[in-house]
Scaffold this motif. Structure first.
Motif, PDB file in Angstrom:
ATOM      1  N   VAL A 142      -3.780  -1.876   8.708  1.00  0.00           N
ATOM      2  CA  VAL A 142      -4.024  -3.166   8.063  1.00  0.00           C
ATOM      3  C   VAL A 142      -4.537  -4.171   9.089  1.00  0.00           C
ATOM      4  O   VAL A 142      -5.514  -4.899   8.852  1.00  0.00           O
ATOM      5  CB  VAL A 142      -2.751  -3.693   7.374  1.00  0.00           C
ATOM      6  CG1 VAL A 142      -2.940  -5.132   6.910  1.00  0.00           C
ATOM      7  CG2 VAL A 142      -2.374  -2.804   6.191  1.00  0.00           C
ATOM      8  N   HIS A 177       0.827  -1.212   0.000  1.00  0.00           N
ATOM      9  CA  HIS A 177       0.000   0.000   0.000  1.00  0.00           C
ATOM     10  C   HIS A 177       0.862   1.264   0.000  1.00  0.00           C
ATOM     11  O   HIS A 177       0.491   2.267  -0.623  1.00  0.00           O
ATOM     12  CB  HIS A 177      -0.957  -0.023   1.190  1.00  0.00           C
ATOM     13  CG  HIS A 177      -2.140  -0.922   0.974  1.00  0.00           C
ATOM     14  ND1 HIS A 177      -3.192  -0.580   0.170  1.00  0.00           N
ATOM     15  CD2 HIS A 177      -2.415  -2.174   1.453  1.00  0.00           C
ATOM     16  CE1 HIS A 177      -4.085  -1.559   0.156  1.00  0.00           C
ATOM     17  NE2 HIS A 177      -3.634  -2.547   0.931  1.00  0.00           N
ATOM     18  N   ALA A 232      -8.211  -3.545  10.187  1.00  0.00           N
ATOM     19  CA  ALA A 232      -9.260  -3.654   9.172  1.00  0.00           C
ATOM     20  C   ALA A 232     -10.127  -4.887   9.439  1.00  0.00           C
ATOM     21  O   ALA A 232      -9.719  -5.806  10.155  1.00  0.00           O
ATOM     22  CB  ALA A 232      -8.626  -3.728   7.792  1.00  0.00           C
ATOM     23  N   PHE A 236      -7.467  -5.344   4.149  1.00  0.00           N
ATOM     24  CA  PHE A 236      -6.385  -4.653   3.449  1.00  0.00           C
ATOM     25  C   PHE A 236      -5.220  -5.580   3.092  1.00  0.00           C
ATOM     26  O   PHE A 236      -4.229  -5.148   2.503  1.00  0.00           O
ATOM     27  CB  PHE A 236      -5.884  -3.464   4.274  1.00  0.00           C
ATOM     28  CG  PHE A 236      -6.921  -2.392   4.475  1.00  0.00           C
ATOM     29  CD1 PHE A 236      -7.979  -2.244   3.601  1.00  0.00           C
ATOM     30  CD2 PHE A 236      -6.822  -1.521   5.558  1.00  0.00           C
ATOM     31  CE1 PHE A 236      -8.944  -1.262   3.792  1.00  0.00           C
ATOM     32  CE2 PHE A 236      -7.785  -0.532   5.755  1.00  0.00           C
ATOM     33  CZ  PHE A 236      -8.845  -0.396   4.873  1.00  0.00           C
ATOM     34  N   TRP A 292      -2.100   2.521   3.591  1.00  0.00           N
ATOM     35  CA  TRP A 292      -2.426   1.973   4.902  1.00  0.00           C
ATOM     36  C   TRP A 292      -1.179   1.514   5.653  1.00  0.00           C
ATOM     37  O   TRP A 292      -0.298   0.880   5.083  1.00  0.00           O
ATOM     38  CB  TRP A 292      -3.382   0.785   4.760  1.00  0.00           C
ATOM     39  CG  TRP A 292      -4.648   1.047   3.997  1.00  0.00           C
ATOM     40  CD1 TRP A 292      -5.040   0.446   2.847  1.00  0.00           C
ATOM     41  CD2 TRP A 292      -5.682   1.975   4.330  1.00  0.00           C
ATOM     42  NE1 TRP A 292      -6.257   0.933   2.430  1.00  0.00           N
ATOM     43  CE2 TRP A 292      -6.683   1.873   3.330  1.00  0.00           C
ATOM     44  CE3 TRP A 292      -5.872   2.879   5.379  1.00  0.00           C
ATOM     45  CZ2 TRP A 292      -7.846   2.644   3.339  1.00  0.00           C
ATOM     46  CZ3 TRP A 292      -7.032   3.653   5.381  1.00  0.00           C
ATOM     47  CH2 TRP A 292      -7.996   3.534   4.381  1.00  0.00           C
TER      48      TRP A 292
END
Length: 463
Positions: free
Chosen positions: A206, A186, A209, A219, A201
């Protein structure tokens, strides 16, 4: 045919659309027309130079490939439609490459696209068992061998989550390592204007999530996406005849493997998801490139691999020979998968962040590696690729896998005759499409379309 009887092959042009959320905003033919136009502009040729084409997609009716390419011309060339699950795009490229490599043609085009439905992957044929049914059955059977026991979640993340769990049980990795991989991807994606997600993120975000499986959060999973990508493959004679020495990137070796009985007949969730298939394919590709067993990886500088889920990126490091079987999580801890480490893995952001339109994914990977080896990737560029005594620089490695199953591995490198300067793809497009995402116009299509094109078809194009 003996290896030395084949022609050398080169990617001479490539193009990509933005990968976007699957909301039905664009048709596959219009996305395909954009990617194909960019690739032809990049190569400085018209569609008349293309002698055969392979078009990959999973969710579309028969002859969708013809529909997309007819916007560029109706020249009567063979057009073959390809479907190989998530490895579809690279499979199309594999066949285009073989057409040139064998000497059947001097220029072949590989196009891939997808228009997907939102949410987890499903079947378009609910009236029959899916071909992946036994893979799903086997991974569920094997959950009793894992410390987490019965898993939950949709079929694909559950399957790859189980593979990650097997690795964690064997070698001591933790869920935090999966989060570190996802956060790395990410972070890379923030610099990629083609990416579906550019949120960047963090590891903590992460981990926080929503849970998708016992191992994976949202994620850590690739999204469904719409998009297209295209690569043009040519022979060495074609490269020299068209003055493409300043941008041709050699496909030094490439392989496609399918499953062997280990996928079902061993007590391994990793084998169900293609660990052994990836290993066999990578080993063969490095051997075909002239390396002894286990060698050649130190000459790789940049990798685009199939991180459909961060668990798959973890287990793919050792499958490709980038580390020892028990070292994948330690490779993550050392940062040997990002800028400043031994390799940069998924500088594009990978499937988790960039997006995963099945038919386009593999060709997009080759687009990004080609631009890295041209040294044109801008903010995504991996430093040091050419800081070795060999003027060809380091290799770029591509890995693209699909359950069911098939995997393609490619090893790319600058050729010895590579010569920077002069008019190149940047000049022909008017910008650097390696790291600038712009639409194409009908005026762009006019520059590359065949002399044998249909006004009626182009009247329906929506670019």
């Amino acid at each position: 045919m003996p290896q030395n009887k084949f022609q050398r092959t080169f990617i001479v042009g490539c193009g990509c659309t933005a990968f976007i959320k699957p909301r039905g905003q664009r048709t596959t033919e219009d996305m395909g027309l954009e990617a194909g136009t960019k690739a032809l502009l990049d190569a400085g040729i018209t569609y008349d130079a293309v002698q055969t084409a392979f078009v990959g997609y999973c969710y579309g009716d028969s002859t969708s490939g013809q529909r997309a390419l007819y916007g560029l011309g109706m020249t009567g060339i063979p057009i073959t439609n390809v479907n190989n699950n998530c490895s579809t795009g690279s499979t199309a490229l594999f066949h285009a490459n073989n057409a040139v490599k064998s000497g059947l043609v001097d220029c072949a085009l590989a196009l891939g696209f997808e228009r997907m439905a939102a949410g987890s992957l499903g079947t378009n044929f609910p009236d029959r068992p899916p071909p992946t049914l036994l893979f799903n059955k086997r991974t569920i059977d094997l959950e009793k061998t894992l410390t987490t026991g019965t898993n939950f979640g949709p079929g694909a993340p559950r399957m790859f989550g189980n593979a990650g769990q097997e690795y964690m049980d064997k070698f001591g990795a933790e869920v935090k390592h999966l989060a570190m991989i996802a956060a790395k991807n990410h972070a890379h994606s923030v610099k990629n204007p083609y990416s579906q997600f550019r949120n960047g993120w963090t590891v903590e975000q992460v981990l926080q999530a929503p849970k998708i499986t016992a191992q994976l959060t949202k994620f850590m999973c690739s999204p469904t996406s719409d998009g297209a990508a295209c690569c043009i493959v040519a022979s060495e004679d074609f490269v020299h005849a068209h003055g493409l020495e300043n941008q041709a990137i050699e496909i030094v070796a490439q392989g496609l493997e399918t499953d062997d009985p280990a996928a079902y007949d061993t007590q391994s969730a990793m084998e169900v998801t293609g660990y052994g298939m990836s290993k066999r394919c990578a080993d063969k590709v490095f051997k075909d490139a002239g390396f002894a067993d286990g060698e050649g990886r130190d000459l790789v500088g940049v990798v685009e691999l199939h991180d459909c889920f961060s668990a798959n990126e973890l287990v793919t490091y050792p499958a490709l020979g980038l580390c020892a079987p028990d070292e994948a999580h330690k490779m993550v801890e050392r940062g040997d998968n990002t800028y400043g480490g031994k390799y940069v893995v998924n500088p594009s952001g990978g499937l988790e962040a960039k997006g995963h339109p099945l038919g386009a994914t593999g060709l997009g990977m080759h687009f990004y590696i080609t631009m890295q080896l041209r040294d044109l990737a801008g903010p995504m560029q991996v430093p040091g690729l050419f800081d070795i005594s060999d003027k060809r620089g380091k290799f770029g490695l591509v890995h693209n896998i699909g359950i069911g199953g098939a995997v393609v591995v490619s090893l790319l490198r600058r050729p010895e005759f590579y010569k920077a300067g002069g008019i190149d793809g940047q000049a022909r497009l008017g910008y650097n499409h390696a790291h600038e995402c712009r639409p194409v116009t009908l005026a762009d299509v006019d520059k590359v379309k065949s002399k044998k094109s249909s006004k009626f078809v182009l009247q329906h194009a929506k670019l």
